[in-house]
Enzyme design. Structure first.
Site, PDB file in Angstrom:
ATOM      1  N   SER A  48       0.990  -1.142   0.120  1.00  0.00           N
ATOM      2  CA  SER A  48       0.017  -0.066   0.071  1.00  0.00           C
ATOM      3  C   SER A  48       0.861   1.249  -0.108  1.00  0.00           C
ATOM      4  O   SER A  48       1.583   1.439  -0.935  1.00  0.00           O
ATOM      5  CB  SER A  48      -0.938  -0.105   1.115  1.00  0.00           C
ATOM      6  N   HIS A  49       0.673   1.930   0.901  1.00  0.00           N
ATOM      7  CA  HIS A  49       1.413   3.362   1.056  1.00  0.00           C
ATOM      8  C   HIS A  49       2.964   3.376   1.743  1.00  0.00           C
ATOM      9  O   HIS A  49       3.491   4.205   1.640  1.00  0.00           O
ATOM     10  CB  HIS A  49       0.482   4.348   1.956  1.00  0.00           C
TER      11      HIS A  49
ATOM     12  N   ASP B 192      -2.616   6.787  -3.372  1.00  0.00           N
ATOM     13  CA  ASP B 192      -1.383   6.101  -2.642  1.00  0.00           C
ATOM     14  C   ASP B 192      -0.814   4.826  -3.708  1.00  0.00           C
ATOM     15  O   ASP B 192      -1.236   4.700  -4.689  1.00  0.00           O
ATOM     16  CB  ASP B 192      -1.766   5.513  -1.450  1.00  0.00           C
TER      17      ASP B 192
ATOM     18  N   ASP C 279      -5.781   2.601  -3.601  1.00  0.00           N
ATOM     19  CA  ASP C 279      -7.072   2.740  -3.031  1.00  0.00           C
ATOM     20  C   ASP C 279      -7.367   4.036  -2.184  1.00  0.00           C
ATOM     21  O   ASP C 279      -8.514   4.347  -1.650  1.00  0.00           O
ATOM     22  CB  ASP C 279      -7.046   1.275  -2.162  1.00  0.00           C
ATOM     23  N   ARG C 280      -6.277   4.886  -1.830  1.00  0.00           N
ATOM     24  CA  ARG C 280      -6.326   6.037  -1.106  1.00  0.00           C
ATOM     25  C   ARG C 280      -6.573   7.171  -2.007  1.00  0.00           C
ATOM     26  O   ARG C 280      -6.103   7.208  -3.110  1.00  0.00           O
ATOM     27  CB  ARG C 280      -5.381   6.206  -0.094  1.00  0.00           C
TER      28      ARG C 280
END
Ligand code: G1P
Ligand code: ZN
Length: 545
Positions: free
Chosen positions: A115-116, A279, A283-284
């Site tokens: 992810s991030h 991100d 998804d962000r």
């Protein structure tokens, strides 16, 4: 060409997937058999194994993405997966993977991403497993994967040359049909069906300027297809939109700290009308106007309030949901719309059941995650398109739109203070001490407000009845103010304490202040009640959002 091998192995004891899959330093994943064990455990956790199943794989392009994909392709062949879709060049964002699982009715998907978290050789890597509804594996599935990983003795591997994934094609290898697919098309088609692309095209033609920052992660390829190819925006609207294995050395998290370049542009004299970023795995999202930051809690409320102006949501919302620490701005909108607002624990997976049952249409988290029933993941570019669609209808600026919202519903002042990398022991003791004092806090007065609820949040899933306890300490006051404390479940170094501070006002003269100023006393109270300095030695947070 390929030879199926059964390879003996020994379990690792640290392969417990968290809320976002298994996330570890890339060096850990590079240890012999580490990735193989975990992938085989995913396969073994499936009913009847992976034989005959259909899966999709792709990742956010970080370091080790391509090696891992080759390993997984060979293991899928050896485990007799029937149909294997692979994003070209190994690319797929998390939302696109969810879209593809649903569109093609697959058994699941494997997303390679942390992810991030930073990438590169010294960064992190991760494996997420999504199930047939397109959403992250629920706890009973991740528990089973972990169980399998603890007893694993062998994995299966088709030894042979790497399978080329740089061009779209379909090829049958033994029992497995491998389809290398366009990673952007299906997702962009879905977006085109939800939003009014003609209007957004018109907005771009009218001289409206945007800065979209892909942070050198996966969304750049989607942003180019959506904004430039399909919506006619000039290439100059895009920044850092070429995915790089180390994300250009950055931290691909769209917030005020890590998307600094974009924030500086949006706060400069010549700022464009609209700024946005996503991100690592897409998804962000972060939404900015000219010298204006939209909190994610406000964003999900505003999106919901304007949803009738967006084609995909014209029929209204069945309900909405937010995670517990997310501000109550969404509750105000739900009340006005006459629909229910569910409050879930932190983590996207809790929205899955509500979405599957049709109880909610839109949901969001304060941590820059917003989404809807179109897939089963939060979706960064979806939120950006939603905002563009609203702005194209309302013909106003981001800041005016948000201020109008506060005038109508009141403002939920909100800030999150993160204390990262604190000692695990200190953090645990702080939470325990706070919890021990909860019953005495109820009914007490602070800052002329009375504590109405002081508890450790527990959630009963309205669909399957499962109960999730210890989801964060809440201290709620009679004027709508809240202090929330929880420990992060995604950090990889030490512990991270998150303190969420909220206040509410409807008074026009109080609407336009800096949250850190408006919430000053509540912030001080949050420190005092938790005695955070005593337990962690920390006076100030490492990140303020
Ligand atoms: C964080 C966010 C949470 C989000 C998760 C995965 O988890 O707070 O809302 O769902 O990342 O993106 P945390 O580190 O707080 O446990
Ligand atoms: Zn993400």
């Amino acid at each position: 060409m390929f030879q199926i091998k059964r390879i003996e192995t020994e379990p690792f004891d640290d392969q417990k997937p968290g809320t976002s899959g298994l996330r570890k330093p890339v060096r850990t994943f590079m240890k012999p058999h580490y990735l193989e064990n975990f992938i085989q455990s995913i396969f073994d956790s499936m009913d009847g194994g992976a034989e005959g199943k259909s899966l999709v794989i792709g990742g956010d392009g970080r370091f080790y993405n391509n090696r891992a994909i080759q390993t997984i392709i060979k293991m899928a062949i050896a485990n007799r997966v029937k149909r294997l879709l692979v994003g070209r060049d190994g690319f797929l964002s998390t939302p696109a993977t969810s879209c593809i699982i649903r569109k093609y009715g697959l058994s699941g998907g494997i997303i390679l991403s942390a992810s991030h978290n930073p990438g590169g050789e010294e960064g992190d890597f991760g494996v997420k497993f999504n199930i047939e509804n397109g959403g992250p594996a629920p706890q009973k599935v991740t528990d089973k994967i972990f169980e399998k990983s603890l007893e694993i003795k062998r994995f299966f591997m088709a030894e042979g040359p790497d399978f080329p994934i740089d061009a779209i094609k379909t090829e049958k290898v033994m029992d497995t049909t491998i389809e290398v697919i366009d990673p952007v098309k299906d997702y962009c088609d879905l977006m085109e069906g939800l939003f009014d692309f003609d209007r957004i095209r018109g907005l771009f033609r009218s001289g409206f300027r945007m800065a979209y920052d892909g942070l050198h992660a996966i969304t750049g390829i989607y942003a180019r297809e959506l904004f430039v190819n399909r919506l006619g925006a000039p290439d100059s609207f895009l920044r850092n939109c070429d995915p790089l294995p180390d994300f250009g050395g950055g931290h691909p998290d769209p917030n005020l700290k890590y998307a600094r370049e974009l924030v500086d542009i949006m706060y400069s004299e010549d700022a464009p009308d609209f700024g946005a970023a996503s991100d690592g795995d897409g998804d962000r999202n972060m939404i900015l106007g000219k010298k204006f930051f939209v909190t994610p809690s406000d964003s999900v409320a505003i999106i919901s309030a304007h949803s009738r102006n967006v084609p995909g949501y014209r029929d209204g919302l069945s309900g909405v949901a937010r995670s517990m620490p997310t501000s109550c701005a969404l509750d105000q909108v739900a009340r006005e719309l006459g629909i229910k607002c569910y409050e879930t624990p932190t983590g996207w997976k809790f929205f899955g059941n509500l979405l599957d049952k049709g109880l909610i249409t839109i949901c969001g988290e304060e941590s820059f995650g917003t989404g809807s029933n179109h897939i089963r993941e939060k979706d960064g570019l979806w939120a950006v398109l939603f905002w563009l669609n609203i702005l194209s209808v309302e013909k106003t600026s981001v800041s005016e739109l948000v201020k109008g919202h506060w005038q109508k519903y009141g403002r939920n002042y909100y800030t999150r203070h993160d204390f990262e990398g604190v000692s695990t022991d200190g953090a645990k003791r702080m939470m325990e001490s706070l919890e021990g004092r909860l019953s005495t806090l109820a009914g007490m007065e602070f800052l002329e407000k009375k504590v109405t609820i002081a508890d450790n949040f527990s959630y009963k899933d309205p669909v399957d009845g499962s109960i999730s306890k210890n989801q964060g300490i809440r201290i709620i006051f009679d004027d709508g103010s809240r202090l929330i404390y929880r420990l992060s479940g995604t950090g990889t170094k030490g512990a991270t304490i998150r303190i969420y501070i909220e206040g509410y006002t409807k008074k026009e003269r109080e609407l336009y202040q800096d949250p850190q100023v408006y919430l000053k006393d509540m912030i001080a109270l949050s420190r005092e009640l938790s005695e955070i300095e005593k337990f962690t030695g920390r006076k100030e947070p490492t990140v303020i959002t």
